[in-house]
Design a protein around this motif. Structure first.
Motif, PDB file in Angstrom:
ATOM      1  N   ASP A  89      63.174  52.796 -35.242  1.00 34.71           N
ATOM      2  CA  ASP A  89      62.074  53.376 -36.020  1.00 34.71           C
ATOM      3  C   ASP A  89      60.947  53.794 -35.073  1.00 34.71           C
ATOM      4  N   PRO A  90      60.717  55.109 -34.908  1.00 33.72           N
ATOM      5  CA  PRO A  90      59.663  55.543 -33.954  1.00 33.72           C
ATOM      6  C   PRO A  90      58.253  55.180 -34.415  1.00 33.72           C
ATOM      7  N   GLY A  91      58.108  54.872 -35.720  1.00 30.92           N
ATOM      8  CA  GLY A  91      56.773  54.514 -36.219  1.00 30.92           C
ATOM      9  C   GLY A  91      56.585  53.004 -36.302  1.00 30.92           C
ATOM     10  N   ASP A  92      57.482  52.276 -35.657  1.00 33.13           N
ATOM     11  CA  ASP A  92      57.434  50.816 -35.681  1.00 33.13           C
ATOM     12  C   ASP A  92      56.051  50.303 -35.226  1.00 33.13           C
ATOM     13  N   ARG A  93      55.552  49.334 -35.966  1.00 32.04           N
ATOM     14  CA  ARG A  93      54.204  48.809 -35.706  1.00 32.04           C
ATOM     15  C   ARG A  93      54.078  48.232 -34.291  1.00 32.04           C
ATOM     16  N   HIS A  94      55.137  47.512 -33.851  1.00 36.16           N
ATOM     17  CA  HIS A  94      55.068  46.874 -32.529  1.00 36.16           C
ATOM     18  C   HIS A  94      55.053  47.920 -31.415  1.00 36.16           C
ATOM     19  N   LEU A  95      55.834  48.993 -31.627  1.00 32.31           N
ATOM     20  CA  LEU A  95      55.864  50.078 -30.621  1.00 32.31           C
ATOM     21  C   LEU A  95      54.478  50.728 -30.503  1.00 32.31           C
ATOM     22  N   LEU A  96      53.852  50.961 -31.655  1.00 34.95           N
ATOM     23  CA  LEU A  96      52.533  51.602 -31.632  1.00 34.95           C
ATOM     24  C   LEU A  96      51.482  50.665 -31.028  1.00 34.95           C
ATOM     25  N   THR A  97      51.606  49.376 -31.315  1.00 30.87           N
ATOM     26  CA  THR A  97      50.655  48.424 -30.724  1.00 30.87           C
ATOM     27  C   THR A  97      50.818  48.418 -29.208  1.00 30.87           C
ATOM     28  N   ARG A  98      52.048  48.513 -28.755  1.00 31.16           N
ATOM     29  CA  ARG A  98      52.295  48.541 -27.298  1.00 31.16           C
ATOM     30  C   ARG A  98      51.687  49.790 -26.671  1.00 31.16           C
ATOM     31  N   TYR A  99      51.853  50.917 -27.366  1.00 30.28           N
ATOM     32  CA  TYR A  99      51.260  52.169 -26.857  1.00 30.28           C
ATOM     33  C   TYR A  99      49.746  51.983 -26.701  1.00 30.28           C
ATOM     34  N   ALA A 100      49.106  51.448 -27.728  1.00 26.06           N
ATOM     35  CA  ALA A 100      47.644  51.255 -27.675  1.00 26.06           C
ATOM     36  C   ALA A 100      47.281  50.312 -26.530  1.00 26.06           C
ATOM     37  N   ARG A 101      48.062  49.254 -26.366  1.00 32.05           N
ATOM     38  CA  ARG A 101      47.732  48.261 -25.330  1.00 32.05           C
ATOM     39  C   ARG A 101      47.924  48.871 -23.931  1.00 32.05           C
ATOM     40  N   LEU A 102      49.007  49.622 -23.762  1.00 28.21           N
ATOM     41  CA  LEU A 102      49.285  50.200 -22.436  1.00 28.21           C
ATOM     42  C   LEU A 102      48.268  51.273 -22.052  1.00 28.21           C
ATOM     43  N   ARG A 103      47.682  51.935 -23.050  1.00 32.38           N
ATOM     44  CA  ARG A 103      46.732  53.004 -22.732  1.00 32.38           C
ATOM     45  C   ARG A 103      45.291  52.497 -22.590  1.00 32.38           C
ATOM     46  N   ALA A 104      45.014  51.286 -23.086  1.00 29.16           N
ATOM     47  CA  ALA A 104      43.618  50.847 -23.219  1.00 29.16           C
ATOM     48  C   ALA A 104      42.846  50.875 -21.899  1.00 29.16           C
ATOM     49  N   ALA A 105      43.392  50.264 -20.843  1.00 27.18           N
ATOM     50  CA  ALA A 105      42.622  50.132 -19.598  1.00 27.18           C
ATOM     51  C   ALA A 105      42.356  51.504 -18.968  1.00 27.18           C
ATOM     52  N   ASP A 106      43.374  52.357 -18.917  1.00 28.64           N
ATOM     53  CA  ASP A 106      43.223  53.688 -18.315  1.00 28.64           C
ATOM     54  C   ASP A 106      42.173  54.504 -19.081  1.00 28.64           C
ATOM     55  N   LEU A 107      42.257  54.465 -20.417  1.00 34.65           N
ATOM     56  CA  LEU A 107      41.299  55.230 -21.234  1.00 34.65           C
ATOM     57  C   LEU A 107      39.879  54.724 -21.001  1.00 34.65           C
ATOM     58  N   ARG A 108      39.725  53.406 -21.013  1.00 34.97           N
ATOM     59  CA  ARG A 108      38.392  52.822 -20.847  1.00 34.97           C
ATOM     60  C   ARG A 108      37.814  53.198 -19.482  1.00 34.97           C
ATOM     61  N   ARG A 109      38.624  52.995 -18.420  1.00 36.35           N
ATOM     62  CA  ARG A 109      38.142  53.255 -17.050  1.00 36.35           C
ATOM     63  C   ARG A 109      37.827  54.730 -16.842  1.00 36.35           C
ATOM     64  N   THR A 110      38.739  55.600 -17.294  1.00 39.22           N
ATOM     65  CA  THR A 110      38.553  57.031 -17.022  1.00 39.22           C
ATOM     66  C   THR A 110      37.351  57.579 -17.791  1.00 39.22           C
ATOM     67  N   MET A 111      37.192  57.116 -19.044  1.00 42.43           N
ATOM     68  CA  MET A 111      36.051  57.612 -19.832  1.00 42.43           C
ATOM     69  C   MET A 111      34.738  57.099 -19.249  1.00 42.43           C
ATOM     70  N   ARG A 112      34.739  55.840 -18.828  1.00 41.83           N
ATOM     71  CA  ARG A 112      33.516  55.266 -18.255  1.00 41.83           C
ATOM     72  C   ARG A 112      33.161  55.998 -16.952  1.00 41.83           C
ATOM     73  N   PHE A 113      34.166  56.250 -16.111  1.00 43.10           N
ATOM     74  CA  PHE A 113      33.966  56.924 -14.830  1.00 43.10           C
ATOM     75  C   PHE A 113      33.404  58.335 -15.052  1.00 43.10           C
ATOM     76  N   THR A 114      34.045  59.095 -15.934  1.00 47.25           N
ATOM     77  CA  THR A 114      33.645  60.489 -16.165  1.00 47.25           C
ATOM     78  C   THR A 114      32.263  60.558 -16.810  1.00 47.25           C
ATOM     79  N   ASP A 115      32.046  59.722 -17.819  1.00 47.85           N
ATOM     80  CA  ASP A 115      30.757  59.735 -18.514  1.00 47.85           C
ATOM     81  C   ASP A 115      29.644  59.291 -17.560  1.00 47.85           C
ATOM     82  N   GLY A 116      29.925  58.261 -16.750  1.00 47.51           N
ATOM     83  CA  GLY A 116      28.936  57.759 -15.788  1.00 47.51           C
ATOM     84  C   GLY A 116      28.560  58.841 -14.789  1.00 47.51           C
ATOM     85  N   LEU A 117      29.578  59.557 -14.295  1.00 50.16           N
ATOM     86  CA  LEU A 117      29.345  60.627 -13.319  1.00 50.16           C
ATOM     87  C   LEU A 117      28.487  61.739 -13.933  1.00 50.16           C
TER      88      LEU A 117
END
Ligand SMILES: Cc1cc2nc3c(=O)[nH]c(=O)nc-3n(C[C@H](O)[C@H](O)[C@H](O)COP(=O)(O)OP(=O)(O)OC[C@H]3O[C@@H](n4cnc5c(N)ncnc54)[C@H](O)[C@@H]3O)c2cc1C
Length: 413
Positions: free
Chosen positions: A329-357
């Motif tokens: 099931d591509p819409g599986d809740r656990h798969l989507l939670t993993r996607y969110a977890r795997l993207r969290a640090a990169d999104l946070r760091r990149t947005m903070r870096f770009t916005d700060g600059l």
């Protein structure tokens, strides 16, 4: 009878089209709906801009088999030169210090669009439907029901009902999918407008990307073919209006004054386009049976050229989870939670870096100006710091998906 798909991607801009293409490696039935007709001059994602692709992004495109088609129109970035107008101090990042041929590449958006749509046109899955716009959606526990209008205009439009198990929002910063899925968004207006144009200087760029901070906003000059540079020049909205009204010669004089003579004299300028800038950040990158990618999840200031690179990492992670996992099931809740977890640090760091600059270098406060000089000088002198910055610019910092590591999306059987 309603059409059904495993995955529906809404928005065939840079992020959505590449994700839909990547998903062909999986066993899912996929549809891509794009509001603009193929090759339309007003397609907002594949316009006259060029995009700075980080080294890691080039690897993702290569791993997907798209790079060989984009490469002929791409220009390598061998050096990144960061400086501030009227102040001492600069930082230079060199490709040979990082042991690579190029820190990244500059490619015209239109050519990336052409490459991916040519591939999409040559295969049955994903099914590409354009022009077609999302009208409505209802999220249920096991599927998402959608209504889509297909056709070029109101007269020939046909309403179509369909359902899918995973809906991907790739429909840009004003994402309708995001809104209809109940995902909130934080928007902060920079009160800045970027003017984008191609310019030709008298001196060859030597494959250097320049980022120059000035008291009226940052200027990025990215190396292109035939010695041209892609200019992204940030102004106040009033400054941008005035700059658009100038004749070519006066515009180039103004640019010369702000940028200086590192590239000799600016000789010609092509068509100028304006892009109002804001930071938009979805509160979540997933909702039940919905995943957000690209501008629908995060639209950034272009100062560090990170937006599309971040979007490509969304694509690489989501495609990897969908194509290599054992879940049916591509819409599986656990798969989507993993996607969110795997993207969290990169999104946070990149947005903070770009916005700060964007904020640090647009603030005239004197102590901050000294901080900037010290920062640029320190970076230039301290190799490990420079290396860390180069890894970030190359899209290699933090946890990287398989494609960024130079591995195929799936192990060959
Ligand atoms: C001036 C400027 C310079 C930039 N330079 C760089 C750079 O050098 N490097 C970098 O990494 N990034 C850069 N970026 C960022 C980059 O342009 C974005 O990250 C990229 O466009 C995101 O693509 P996307 O597909 O997510 O969204 P979009 O480009 O916004 O595409 C969204 C697509 O969805 C479609 N759509 C919208 N609504 C619907 C609907 N209801 N139904 C169906 N389809 C719909 C639209 O037609 C469009 O095709 C820059 C941005 C700007 C503004």
């Amino acid at each position: 009878m309603e059409d059904s798909y495993d995955i529906v991607v809404i928005g065939g801009g840079l992020a959505g089209a590449i994700l839909a293409y990547a998903l062909a490696a999986g066993h899912y039935r996929v549809a891509l709906f794009e509001a603009r007709p193929f090759g339309a001059a007003d397609q907002p994602s594949y316009d006259d801009r060029s995009v700075a692709l980080a080294f890691g992004s080039q690897r993702i495109l290569d791993g997907l088999g798209l790079w060989s088609t984009i490469a002929p129109s791409a220009t390598p970035i061998k050096i990144i030169h960061v400086s501030e107008r009227g102040r001492f101090g600069a930082t230079r990042l060199h490709h040979n210090e990082e042991g690579v041929d190029a820190l990244g590449y500059v490619a015209p958006n239109r050519e990336i669009g052409r490459a991916v749509y040519a591939r999409l046109a040559s295969q049955h899955n994903p099914e590409v439907i354009a022009p077609a716009s999302l009208r409505d959606l209802t999220i249920g526990s096991s599927q998402v029901d959608l209504t889509v209008d297909t056709g070029a205009d109101g007269i020939s439009a046909q309403r179509k009902a369909l359902w899918c198990r995973l809906l991907v929002a790739a429909d840009g910063a004003d994402s309708e999918v995001r809104w209809r899925s109940g995902v909130g968004v934080e928007v902060s207006n920079y009160a800045q407008t970027a003017i984008v144009a191609n310019v030709t200087p008298s001196r060859h760029h030597d494959y250097t990307a320049f980022e120059r901070f000035t008291d009226t906003g940052p200027i990025a000059l990215l190396p292109m073919s035939e010695g041209r540079c892609s200019l992204v020049w940030t102004h106040t909205p009033e400054g941008a209006e005035a700059a658009l009204r100038l004749g070519d010669a006066a515009f180039l004089d103004e640019l010369q004054d702000r940028f200086g003579y590192r590239l000799g004299r600016f000789i010609t300028v092509g068509a100028r386009h304006a892009y109002p800038l804001s930071l938009s950040k979805a509160r979540e990158v997933v909702a039940p049976r919905v995943a957000l990618i690209g501008n629908a999840a995060h639209a950034l200031h272009p100062v560090a050229g990170q937006g599309f690179n971040l979007a490509l990492r969304d694509v690489a992670v989501l495609a990897e989870l969908l194509c290599t996992g054992s879940c049916d099931d591509p819409g599986d809740r656990h798969l989507l939670t993993r996607y969110a977890r795997l993207r969290a640090a990169d999104l946070r760091r990149t947005m903070r870096f770009t916005d700060g600059l964007a904020r640090l270098f647009s603030n005239p406060f004197r102590p901050l100006a000294y901080t900037r000089v010290v920062a640029l000088l320190t970076l230039d002198l301290v190799a490990p710091l420079r290396h860390a910055l180069a890894r970030r610019a190359m899209g290699l910092s933090g946890c990287v998906p398989r494609l960024t590591s130079g591995l195929p999306l799936r192990e060959l059987q």
